[in-house]
Design a protein around this motif. Structure first.
Motif: not given
Length: 223
Positions: A141-146, A150-155
Motif C-alpha cells: 500500500l505504501e509503495h510508490r510506483p517505482q 509492471g504487473g503491480e502498477q497495472q493492478r
C-alpha cells in the motif's frame, strides 16, 4: 438493466481528424452493439482507430457523424458537465501506460479519483485498500510506483479505475507492457470482475489469442 441487454449501440459511426495536410478519416460507418456484462475485444492494425473508438465509447471525444448510444442516450447530445458526471458514475478507464503519480503511494494513487470527486478521505482510502488487498497488494500500500513491478502498477491502475464502482471498464491494451505471467494475472482480475460484478469490458488488444477469449470481437480496418 440486466445482463444480456443492450448497453452500447454504435450506429453509422464516423470520426475524422482535420490535420494540416487535410482530413484523415479514421472510423467510417461503424455499427455494433455491446451487451451488458459482455467482454468485447477491439482488434485491428495500428492506425485503424481502436483507441479513437474507445475514447468515443467513454465520451472523451465526439463523433464526426453517427452515434454512440449508451442505454439509449446519444453521448454526443450531453453537455461536457453531464459527460463528466457519467464517466464518474459509469465508466472506468485502464490504459497500457499506467499513468500513476510517481510521488504518491499505491494507496494514494488508487484513492485519487474518489478524493477528486469529494469523497471523505477515510472512505476513499478504505475503498482503495479493499481493492488493493483484493488484487494481492495489501503489503504494498505504501509503495510508490517505482517500487512496484509492471504487473503491480497495472493492478493499482485497475483499482483506481474501479474506485467509484463503474459498471463499464474501457481498457486500452491493458497487458501490452507486461510479461506473459503478469498479463495472465491482469486478465484473471478482469475476468473475475466480469463474473462477480457484472461489469462490461471493452478492451483494445493486438493479442489474437486474448481476443479469441472475448464474447464478441469488433475488427477495425485501417482507412
Amino acid at each position: 438493466m440486466t445482463a444480456g441487454e443492450s448497453l452500447y449501440d454504435v450506429k453509422d459511426l464516423h470520426k475524422d481528424f482535420r490535420l494540416a495536410g487535410g482530413v484523415v478519416k479514421v472510423l467510417c460507418g461503424l455499427n455494433f452493439t455491446v451487451q451488458r456484462g459482455q467482454w468485447t475485444a477491439l482488434v485491428g492494425p495500428s492506425g485503424s482507430g481502436k483507441t479513437t473508438l474507445l475514447h468515443l465509447l467513454g465520451g472523451l471525444d465526439r463523433p464526426t457523424s453517427g452515434a454512440v448510444m449508451l442505454e439509449g442516450v446519444d453521448l454526443a447530445t450531453l453537455s461536457a458537465r453531464r459527460l463528466t458526471a457519467l464517466r464518474r458514475r459509469r465508466i472506468g478507464f485502464v490504459f497500457q501506460a499506467y499513468h500513476l503519480f510517481p510521488e504518491l503511494s499505491a494507496w494514494e494513487n488508487a484513492a485519487l479519483p474518489a478524493l477528486h470527486w469529494g469523497e471523505a478521505r477515510d472512505d476513499a482510502f478504505a475503498k482503495a485498500r479493499q481493492w488493493l488487498e483484493r488484487f494481492g497488494l495489501g503489503e504494498r500500500l505504501e509503495h510508490r510506483p517505482q517500487e512496484l513491478s509492471g504487473g503491480e502498477q497495472q493492478r493499482v491502475a485497475i483499482a483506481r479505475a474501479l474506485i467509484n464502482d463503474p459498471d463499464v471498464i474501457l481498457a486500452d491494451e491493458p497487458t501490452g507492457n507486461l510479461d506473459a505471467a503478469a498479463a495472465a494475472d491482469i486478465m484473471a482480475i478482469l475476468a473475475e470482475l466480469r463474473a462477480t460484478g457484472n461489469k462490461t469490458l471493452v478492451m483494445v488488444t493486438h493479442d489474437q489469442a486474448l481476443a479469441a477469449r472475448a464474447d464478441a470481437v469488433v475488427s477495425l480496418m485501417k482507412q
